[in-house]
Design a protein around this motif. Structure first.
Motif, mmCIF file in Angstrom:
data_model
loop_
_atom_site.group_PDB
_atom_site.id
_atom_site.type_symbol
_atom_site.label_atom_id
_atom_site.label_comp_id
_atom_site.label_asym_id
_atom_site.label_seq_id
_atom_site.Cartn_x
_atom_site.Cartn_y
_atom_site.Cartn_z
ATOM 1 N N LYS A 1 -15.809 -10.949 10.558
ATOM 2 C CA LYS A 1 -16.383 -9.606 10.444
ATOM 3 C C LYS A 1 -15.471 -8.554 11.082
ATOM 4 C CE LYS A 1 -19.461 -6.281 10.116
ATOM 5 N NZ LYS A 1 -19.655 -5.646 8.802
ATOM 6 N N LEU A 2 -14.935 -8.881 12.267
ATOM 7 C CA LEU A 2 -14.105 -7.912 12.984
ATOM 8 C C LEU A 2 -12.641 -7.960 12.553
ATOM 9 C CD1 LEU A 2 -15.442 -8.298 16.649
ATOM 10 C CD2 LEU A 2 -16.247 -6.762 14.852
ATOM 11 N N GLY A 3 -12.278 -9.015 11.822
ATOM 12 C CA GLY A 3 -10.874 -9.157 11.451
ATOM 13 C C GLY A 3 -10.007 -9.546 12.637
ATOM 14 N N VAL A 4 -10.609 -10.129 13.648
ATOM 15 C CA VAL A 4 -9.871 -10.545 14.847
ATOM 16 C C VAL A 4 -9.755 -12.056 14.860
ATOM 17 C CG1 VAL A 4 -9.885 -10.580 17.358
ATOM 18 C CG2 VAL A 4 -10.816 -8.619 16.130
ATOM 19 N N PRO A 5 -8.572 -12.597 14.744
ATOM 20 C CA PRO A 5 -8.462 -14.061 14.759
ATOM 21 C C PRO A 5 -8.784 -14.640 16.138
ATOM 22 C CG PRO A 5 -6.433 -13.028 13.988
ATOM 23 C CD PRO A 5 -7.269 -11.947 14.586
ATOM 24 N N VAL A 6 -9.314 -15.837 16.135
ATOM 25 C CA VAL A 6 -9.458 -16.589 17.378
ATOM 26 C C VAL A 6 -8.186 -17.417 17.506
ATOM 27 C CG1 VAL A 6 -10.774 -18.423 18.511
ATOM 28 C CG2 VAL A 6 -11.962 -16.669 17.214
ATOM 29 N N ALA A 7 -7.662 -17.523 18.712
ATOM 30 C CA ALA A 7 -6.374 -18.190 18.879
ATOM 31 C C ALA A 7 -6.366 -19.579 18.263
ATOM 32 C CB ALA A 7 -6.027 -18.288 20.356
ATOM 33 N N HIS A 8 -5.234 -19.896 17.715
ATOM 34 C CA HIS A 8 -4.956 -21.162 17.089
ATOM 35 C C HIS A 8 -5.237 -22.356 18.003
ATOM 36 C CE1 HIS A 8 -2.928 -22.283 13.439
ATOM 37 N NE2 HIS A 8 -2.464 -23.343 14.059
ATOM 38 N N ASP A 9 -4.960 -22.150 19.294
ATOM 39 C CA ASP A 9 -4.998 -23.285 20.219
ATOM 40 C C ASP A 9 -6.290 -23.338 21.022
ATOM 41 O OD1 ASP A 9 -4.562 -21.035 21.649
ATOM 42 O OD2 ASP A 9 -2.816 -21.759 22.751
ATOM 43 N N SER B 1 -11.762 -8.682 23.554
ATOM 44 C CA SER B 1 -10.663 -8.570 24.522
ATOM 45 C C SER B 1 -9.471 -9.324 23.969
ATOM 46 C CB SER B 1 -11.079 -9.176 25.859
ATOM 47 O OG SER B 1 -11.033 -10.581 25.759
ATOM 48 N N SER B 2 -8.352 -9.231 24.654
ATOM 49 C CA SER B 2 -7.158 -9.904 24.120
ATOM 50 C C SER B 2 -7.144 -11.371 24.499
ATOM 51 C CB SER B 2 -5.916 -9.226 24.689
ATOM 52 O OG SER B 2 -5.942 -9.335 26.091
ATOM 53 N N ASP B 3 -8.154 -11.780 25.273
ATOM 54 C CA ASP B 3 -8.105 -13.085 25.895
ATOM 55 C C ASP B 3 -7.925 -14.256 24.941
ATOM 56 O OD1 ASP B 3 -7.927 -13.987 28.409
ATOM 57 O OD2 ASP B 3 -9.990 -14.733 28.487
ATOM 58 N N VAL B 4 -8.693 -14.274 23.870
ATOM 59 C CA VAL B 4 -8.567 -15.425 22.975
ATOM 60 C C VAL B 4 -7.814 -15.060 21.711
ATOM 61 C CG1 VAL B 4 -10.606 -16.622 23.761
ATOM 62 C CG2 VAL B 4 -10.797 -14.913 21.963
ATOM 63 N N ARG B 5 -7.227 -13.870 21.724
ATOM 64 C CA ARG B 5 -6.387 -13.563 20.574
ATOM 65 C C ARG B 5 -5.086 -14.315 20.741
ATOM 66 N NH1 ARG B 5 -6.883 -7.381 19.201
ATOM 67 N NH2 ARG B 5 -8.882 -6.964 20.166
ATOM 68 N N PRO B 6 -4.392 -14.476 19.665
ATOM 69 C CA PRO B 6 -3.124 -15.203 19.749
ATOM 70 C C PRO B 6 -2.197 -14.528 20.756
ATOM 71 C CG PRO B 6 -3.466 -14.212 17.589
ATOM 72 C CD PRO B 6 -4.717 -14.049 18.325
#
Ligand code: TYD
Ligand code: MG
Length: 464
Positions: free
Chosen positions: A369-377, A445-450
């Motif tokens: 919905k937000l277009g924000v990926p969750v980190a790959h790892d 937040s940027s925390d779980v973004r790649p």
């Protein structure tokens, strides 16, 4: 009991699922007196000998689901869609077993020559297993009801068997029940392990494995979809073991191959053939199947909000569970997905039934919905309650261990009451979450973004 012909079941609404059972000619009378009965001799709990010996099949994934192997004098039903691989699995099992114990594979569907050719193609020629083509239960009893009966007998399939005392055709409820009843009694009498194949029939469950579930000791279902190569064997009833175990196989040109590490298979496309970059709407769920941790990718796609009722499609998860998670996201998280088309898919074809997948589904939906990926790892797990709270789930440590083993570096997991993240797997960075709001702020937040910068998603403008 229906007084007249009925096409639709009043209880469940299914069409053409009602089967006529002719009434007994004379109404049953009460027994009334003890005369003529035989006295039963009860035995004490400790007077019974040791557990029935188990015979391992040589296929570890099958043994696990059976609860440690085949028990003598037991009946096992192996159900599944036609063409899913039931015959292949059982042929491989008896060919492996045939080295140690006399085994007989009786097919009512294929000629002996066809089975032999299949065995040759599977590289199983030379096994000591015996083959027969038969469908008349009286013939089977005549062959097997003797002291030197084989230790393991496969009947492929119960829908092709018939008893000649009934007029109905093979495959009808009456025939399937009567044939199975005779064969199960034979198995108990002679102490042989009986494996019955049951096709799940298309139009509901008429004369399918369901009508036999109460007659046998173990019910296994072989699942998977045709588009994927892997198959899952699942116990739904087991008088000799746990019912939440699964066995994972891959259908190859040389038959079924065991998959001892399912996570690697389910995530294979993600790392290898995948895009290699973080994609919004894709999350790895650290799940549990029986005693085994299994990592799978959960994908969500949130479409545009359109007038009319939105489309909701789920593959591999429960649609009611999705509806609940959406309601919580809307009500507690203020995520405006109420009117959007939503598609949720458990990649690879696994069916997930754990509530622990709630948080992974929610993360995938919010991410899309937000277009924000969750980190790959990162792996995600946790149960969501109606008030938006995220609850701990069983076997946290086991899930984290599997994730660490497969190279994941962080986990989004429920906050633990007592010791928090302390004491958990040190190989992973844990983001602990107590509510849906926590999940939203974490994703924003940027925390779980790649860690590396990525190509922004299409909907980045939607970010607050
Ligand atoms: P089968 O065991 O006959 O299914 P069931 O008994 O459940 O009806 O499996 C049939 C399918 O499996 C068929 O579509 C072909 C495929 N198959 C393979 O891909 N590789 C093999 O080695 C074998 C024997 C079958
Ligand atoms: Mg078959």
């Amino acid at each position: 009991m229906a007084p007249r012909w009925a096409g639709r079941c009043d209880a469940c609404g299914a069409w053409n699922s009602i089967v006529e059972e002719p009434e007994e000619a004379a109404p049953p009378r009460a027994i009334g007196t003890a005369a003529g009965g035989r006295r039963i001799a009860p035995v004490g709990l400790d007077e019974i000998g040791p557990d029935a010996p188990r015979r391992t099949t040589g296929i570890a994934e099958l043994d696990r689901v059976l609860g440690g192997g085949l028990v003598a004098g037991s009946a096992v039903l192996v159900g599944g869609d036609p063409g899913i691989g039931k015959s292949t699995l059982l042929l491989q099992a008896v060919c492996a077993l045939g080295q140690e114990a006399p085994c007989l594979y009786i097919s009512g569907e294929e000629a002996v020559e066809q089975i032999r050719m299949r065995a040759a193609r599977l590289g199983l020629s030379g096994s000591a297993v015996e083959l027969a083509a038969a469908a008349d239960v009286r013939d089977i009893l005549a062959t097997l009801d003797r002291a030197d009966a084989p230790a393991v007998v496969v009947i492929d399939s119960i829908q092709t068997m018939f008893v000649d005392t009934l007029d109905s055709a093979p495959g009808t409820v009456a025939q399937v029940r009567a044939s199975a009843g005779e064969l199960v009694r034979l198995a108990k009498r002679r102490g042989l392990a009986l494996l019955l194949v049951g096709h799940v029939t298309k139009d509901g469950m008429i004369a399918g494995p369901r009508v036999l579930e109460h007659m046998v000791d173990v019910v296994l279902y072989f699942e998977g979809d045709r588009g994927h190569h892997f198959r899952i064997l699942r116990a739904v009833k087991n008088r000799y073991g746990a019912t939440d175990e699964i066995g994972v196989f891959e259908m190859t040109g040389q038959g079924l191959r065991q998959v001892p590490n399912p996570s690697e298979l389910f995530l294979a496309n993600r790392s290898a053939g995948g895009r290699g970059e973080d994609v919004a709407g894709s999350v790895v769920f650290a799940g549990l199947e029986g005693t085994r941790p299994v990592l799978v990718e959960v994908q969500a796609l949130v479409g545009a909000t359109a007038p009319g009722s939105p489309r909701r499609a789920v593959v591999g998860w429960d649609a009611n569970r999705l509806a609940m998670v959406l309601a919580v996201l809307v009500a507690r998280g203020g995520i405006a997905v109420g009117g959007s088309d939503i598609f949720l898919n458990v990649a690879g074809g696994l069916k997930v039934s754990e509530p622990a997948a709630d948080l992974a589904a929610a993360a995938a939906i919010v991410s899309s919905k937000l277009g924000v990926p969750v980190a790959h790892d990162a792996v995600v797990f946790g149960e969501i309650g109606l008030s938006g709270e995220v609850r701990p789930v069983p076997q946290t440590e086991l899930r984290l261990k599997e994730a660490a083993k497969l190279g994941f570096a962080r986990a989004i997991a429920p906050r633990r009451k007592r010791d928090g993240a302390a004491g958990l797997n040190p190989a992973l960075q844990i983001s602990d979450i107590a509510s849906v709001e926590d999940l939203l702020s974490l994703l924003e937040s940027s925390d779980v973004r790649p860690r590396a910068s990525h190509r922004p998603g299409r909907n980045t403008a939607a970010l607050p």
